[in-house]
Design a protein around this motif. Structure first.
Motif, mmCIF file in Angstrom:
data_model
loop_
_atom_site.group_PDB
_atom_site.id
_atom_site.type_symbol
_atom_site.label_atom_id
_atom_site.label_comp_id
_atom_site.label_asym_id
_atom_site.label_seq_id
_atom_site.Cartn_x
_atom_site.Cartn_y
_atom_site.Cartn_z
ATOM 1 N N GLY A 71 9.517 7.557 -4.738
ATOM 2 C CA GLY A 71 9.418 7.644 -6.186
ATOM 3 C C GLY A 71 9.813 8.990 -6.736
ATOM 4 O O GLY A 71 9.735 9.203 -7.930
ATOM 5 N N ASP A 79 9.964 11.305 -0.787
ATOM 6 C CA ASP A 79 9.117 10.331 -1.461
ATOM 7 C C ASP A 79 10.022 9.364 -2.202
ATOM 8 O O ASP A 79 10.938 9.776 -2.904
ATOM 9 C CB ASP A 79 8.177 11.041 -2.443
ATOM 10 N N LYS A 96 2.082 6.566 -8.035
ATOM 11 C CA LYS A 96 3.373 7.228 -8.214
ATOM 12 C C LYS A 96 3.313 8.328 -9.268
ATOM 13 O O LYS A 96 4.230 9.118 -9.399
ATOM 14 C CB LYS A 96 4.443 6.218 -8.621
ATOM 15 N N LEU A 109 12.531 0.946 -9.909
ATOM 16 C CA LEU A 109 11.094 0.714 -9.928
ATOM 17 C C LEU A 109 10.790 -0.781 -9.859
ATOM 18 O O LEU A 109 9.888 -1.210 -9.141
ATOM 19 C CB LEU A 109 10.483 1.323 -11.185
#
Length: 108
Positions: free
Chosen positions: A25, A23, A99, A63
């Motif tokens: 995140g 993933d 997220k 991010l």
């Protein structure tokens, strides 16, 4: 006939690699306090500001890069704030909630 079928016909013995459950995140630290998402106008242009992240600066930069890429907009990272060009509060809040972040909308 799609591309996968054509490739299987060309290379019948090839086994496609399956990526492990990675993933994007997952390496970003999730905090308990909400990230503040606010709207301002600077020189008549709308901007969205994200602040209040108390993790590592590099995580917040990652991010910022991911948000700019997903929204296809410009922006910057300055003074522990992510500045996104345009009013994208709703989309940004949706992405951050997916997220796992807590997000608080401030102003307007």
């Amino acid at each position: 006939m799609d591309l996968q079928d054509q490739l299987k016909k060309l290379f019948p013995e090839h086994e496609p690699e399956t990526p492990e459950n990675v993933d994007e995140g997952s390496d970003i630290w999730l905090q308990d306090d909400p990230i503040i998402c606010k709207y301002e106008k600077r020189k008549g242009k709308p901007i969205t500001i994200l602040e209040g992240y108390n993790g590592a600066t590099e995580d917040f930069k990652l991010l910022a890069k991911e948000l700019k890429t997903k929204l296809s907009v410009g922006g910057s990272f300055k003074d522990d704030k992510i500045i996104i060009q345009g009013d994208y509060r709703d989309k940004i809040m949706q992405i951050l909630k997916e997220k796992g972040f807590n997000v608080k909308r401030v102003g307007g």
